[in-house]
Each structure stands twice: as C-alpha cells, then as structure tokens.
Design a protein around this motif. Structure first.
Motif, PDB file in Angstrom:
ATOM      1  N   ALA A 142       0.687  -1.264   0.172  1.00  0.00           N
ATOM      2  CA  ALA A 142      -0.128  -0.142   0.107  1.00  0.00           C
ATOM      3  C   ALA A 142       0.908   1.240  -0.003  1.00  0.00           C
ATOM      4  CB  ALA A 142      -1.049   0.207   1.182  1.00  0.00           C
ATOM      5  N   SER A 143       0.473   2.390  -0.649  1.00  0.00           N
ATOM      6  CA  SER A 143       1.056   3.524  -0.750  1.00  0.00           C
ATOM      7  C   SER A 143       0.948   4.187   0.825  1.00  0.00           C
ATOM      8  CB  SER A 143       0.825   4.362  -1.827  1.00  0.00           C
ATOM      9  OG  SER A 143      -0.857   4.789  -1.817  1.00  0.00           O
ATOM     10  N   GLY A 144       1.851   5.102   0.882  1.00  0.00           N
ATOM     11  CA  GLY A 144       1.864   5.956   2.054  1.00  0.00           C
ATOM     12  C   GLY A 144       0.562   6.840   2.314  1.00  0.00           C
ATOM     13  N   VAL A 145       0.475   7.591   3.279  1.00  0.00           N
ATOM     14  CA  VAL A 145      -0.557   8.563   3.555  1.00  0.00           C
ATOM     15  C   VAL A 145      -0.388   9.886   2.974  1.00  0.00           C
ATOM     16  CG1 VAL A 145      -1.857   7.022   5.382  1.00  0.00           C
ATOM     17  CG2 VAL A 145      -0.224   8.503   6.072  1.00  0.00           C
ATOM     18  N   ASN A 146      -1.082  10.730   2.791  1.00  0.00           N
ATOM     19  CA  ASN A 146      -0.932  12.188   2.500  1.00  0.00           C
ATOM     20  C   ASN A 146      -0.040  12.311   1.385  1.00  0.00           C
ATOM     21  OD1 ASN A 146      -2.847  12.644   4.670  1.00  0.00           O
ATOM     22  ND2 ASN A 146      -1.104  12.865   6.137  1.00  0.00           N
ATOM     23  N   GLY A 147      -0.277  11.491   0.226  1.00  0.00           N
ATOM     24  CA  GLY A 147       0.744  11.484  -1.062  1.00  0.00           C
ATOM     25  C   GLY A 147       2.072  11.177  -0.661  1.00  0.00           C
ATOM     26  N   SER A 148       2.361  10.573   0.415  1.00  0.00           N
ATOM     27  CA  SER A 148       3.885  10.078   0.527  1.00  0.00           C
ATOM     28  C   SER A 148       3.935   9.020  -0.209  1.00  0.00           C
ATOM     29  CB  SER A 148       3.898   9.730   2.119  1.00  0.00           C
ATOM     30  OG  SER A 148       5.140   9.003   2.216  1.00  0.00           O
ATOM     31  N   GLN A 149       5.574   8.807  -0.882  1.00  0.00           N
ATOM     32  CA  GLN A 149       5.834   7.670  -1.625  1.00  0.00           C
ATOM     33  C   GLN A 149       6.241   6.243  -0.844  1.00  0.00           C
ATOM     34  OE1 GLN A 149       8.218   8.880  -4.913  1.00  0.00           O
ATOM     35  NE2 GLN A 149       6.473   9.647  -6.109  1.00  0.00           N
ATOM     36  N   GLY A 205      -2.788   3.421  -5.365  1.00  0.00           N
ATOM     37  CA  GLY A 205      -1.781   4.180  -5.152  1.00  0.00           C
ATOM     38  C   GLY A 205      -0.540   3.505  -5.505  1.00  0.00           C
ATOM     39  N   ALA A 206      -0.166   2.361  -4.699  1.00  0.00           N
ATOM     40  CA  ALA A 206       0.830   1.560  -4.973  1.00  0.00           C
ATOM     41  C   ALA A 206       1.168   1.152  -6.533  1.00  0.00           C
ATOM     42  CB  ALA A 206       1.085   0.600  -3.950  1.00  0.00           C
ATOM     43  N   ALA A 207      -0.056   0.666  -6.954  1.00  0.00           N
ATOM     44  CA  ALA A 207      -0.102   0.154  -8.085  1.00  0.00           C
ATOM     45  C   ALA A 207       0.365   1.092  -9.258  1.00  0.00           C
ATOM     46  CB  ALA A 207      -1.479  -0.423  -8.588  1.00  0.00           C
ATOM     47  N   GLU A 208       0.000   2.409  -9.113  1.00  0.00           N
ATOM     48  CA  GLU A 208       0.409   3.606  -9.790  1.00  0.00           C
ATOM     49  C   GLU A 208       2.075   3.690  -9.669  1.00  0.00           C
ATOM     50  OE1 GLU A 208      -0.557   8.165 -10.392  1.00  0.00           O
ATOM     51  OE2 GLU A 208      -2.048   6.765  -9.933  1.00  0.00           O
ATOM     52  N   LEU A 209       2.711   3.598  -8.695  1.00  0.00           N
ATOM     53  CA  LEU A 209       3.929   3.966  -8.027  1.00  0.00           C
ATOM     54  C   LEU A 209       4.720   3.030  -8.749  1.00  0.00           C
ATOM     55  CD1 LEU A 209       3.808   5.240  -4.506  1.00  0.00           C
ATOM     56  CD2 LEU A 209       4.610   6.424  -6.773  1.00  0.00           C
ATOM     57  N   LEU A 210       4.285   1.511  -8.544  1.00  0.00           N
ATOM     58  CA  LEU A 210       5.082   0.402  -9.194  1.00  0.00           C
ATOM     59  C   LEU A 210       4.724  -0.137 -10.347  1.00  0.00           C
ATOM     60  CD1 LEU A 210       4.687  -1.446  -5.650  1.00  0.00           C
ATOM     61  CD2 LEU A 210       6.737  -0.235  -6.444  1.00  0.00           C
ATOM     62  N   ALA A 211       4.051   0.337 -11.149  1.00  0.00           N
ATOM     63  CA  ALA A 211       3.576  -0.037 -12.592  1.00  0.00           C
ATOM     64  C   ALA A 211       4.796  -0.591 -13.619  1.00  0.00           C
ATOM     65  CB  ALA A 211       2.843   1.081 -13.479  1.00  0.00           C
ATOM     66  N   ASP A 212       5.904   0.201 -13.610  1.00  0.00           N
ATOM     67  CA  ASP A 212       6.862  -0.228 -14.134  1.00  0.00           C
ATOM     68  C   ASP A 212       8.236  -0.641 -13.681  1.00  0.00           C
ATOM     69  OD1 ASP A 212       7.488   2.419 -13.134  1.00  0.00           O
ATOM     70  OD2 ASP A 212       8.253   3.021 -14.992  1.00  0.00           O
ATOM     71  N   LYS A 213       7.780  -1.356 -12.347  1.00  0.00           N
ATOM     72  CA  LYS A 213       9.120  -1.566 -11.377  1.00  0.00           C
ATOM     73  C   LYS A 213       9.121  -3.165 -11.193  1.00  0.00           C
ATOM     74  CE  LYS A 213       9.991   2.622  -9.887  1.00  0.00           C
ATOM     75  NZ  LYS A 213       9.049   3.500 -10.892  1.00  0.00           N
ATOM     76  N   THR A 214       9.940  -3.496 -10.646  1.00  0.00           N
ATOM     77  CA  THR A 214      10.458  -5.258 -10.536  1.00  0.00           C
ATOM     78  C   THR A 214      10.550  -5.082  -8.845  1.00  0.00           C
ATOM     79  OG1 THR A 214      11.342  -5.597 -12.660  1.00  0.00           O
ATOM     80  CG2 THR A 214      11.666  -7.070 -10.859  1.00  0.00           C
ATOM     81  N   LEU A 215       9.853  -6.135  -8.371  1.00  0.00           N
ATOM     82  CA  LEU A 215       9.874  -6.438  -7.084  1.00  0.00           C
ATOM     83  C   LEU A 215      10.943  -7.750  -6.817  1.00  0.00           C
ATOM     84  CD1 LEU A 215       8.956  -6.032  -3.978  1.00  0.00           C
ATOM     85  CD2 LEU A 215       7.221  -7.682  -4.379  1.00  0.00           C
ATOM     86  N   ASP A 216      12.069  -7.724  -6.113  1.00  0.00           N
ATOM     87  CA  ASP A 216      12.823  -8.619  -5.648  1.00  0.00           C
ATOM     88  C   ASP A 216      12.908  -8.925  -4.087  1.00  0.00           C
ATOM     89  OD1 ASP A 216      14.836 -10.773  -6.112  1.00  0.00           O
ATOM     90  OD2 ASP A 216      16.417  -9.210  -6.080  1.00  0.00           O
TER      91      ASP A 216
END
Length: 98
Positions: A30-37, A66-77
């Motif tokens: 989940a993304s942070g609160v108040n627009g935090s990344q 919000g997390a999906a938007e931030l991580l759309a082009d990322k890779t989780l390891d």
C-alpha cells in the motif's frame, strides 16, 4: 504492471505457505498516507476492494491503487539473509533474474 523476480516469488510463497492461512493469502503493498511515496508491505488474507492483483508462480501480490500506480513499471525482488530476515527491494523496470 509490477513484475516479480524468481527470488520474490519464492520468498512470497514461503511467507504465505502457513496452512492456517486462507489459500488466497498474499503480500499487500500500500502507498503511504497524504501523498507520501513510502510503501508498506504486509501479509494479507485476501485483496481489498480496488486492489490490483499480481500473481506469478503461486505467489500473490495485492497492490493498493496508489501503490499500483507507483510500481507500474518496477520489479519486486526479495532475498533472505543468513539470519533468516527477508528484504524486499524495488528496481526500476525489469531486472535480469539470475
């Protein structure tokens, strides 16, 4: 969409393999609160309404909008150290899976 390395798949499957947990248990980001990344990661018994679901090799990741938007082009390891502690990392774009 977020991609998962084989290390992340293995760690997520291990973390969620408890037979006392529901079969759809996964990791929720989940993304942070108040627009935090800042992102939070937790074990979740199921996705919440509006979550994007990434499933690979039996590992499930639930992404809050919000997390999906931030991580759309990322890779989780993920890696486990000698003491058994898990560390998740996020990389820009796809990474070579070794």
């Amino acid at each position: 969409m977020l991609t998962l390395t084989s290390g992340a798949v293995q760690v997520i499957r291990t973390v969620t393999a408890n037979p006392e947990l529901p079969p759809e248990t996964g990791i929720r980001i989940a993304s942070g609160v108040n627009g935090s990344q800042a992102l939070t990661l937790s074990v979740a018994p199921a996705p919440e309404a509006g979550d994007q679901i990434v499933e690979e090799g039996g590992a499930r990741v639930y992404l809050e909008a919000g997390a999906a938007e931030l991580l759309a082009d990322k890779t989780l390891d993920a890696q486990v150290d000698a003491q058994g502690d898990v560390a998740f990392t996020i990389a820009e774009g796809p990474i070579a899976d070794v």
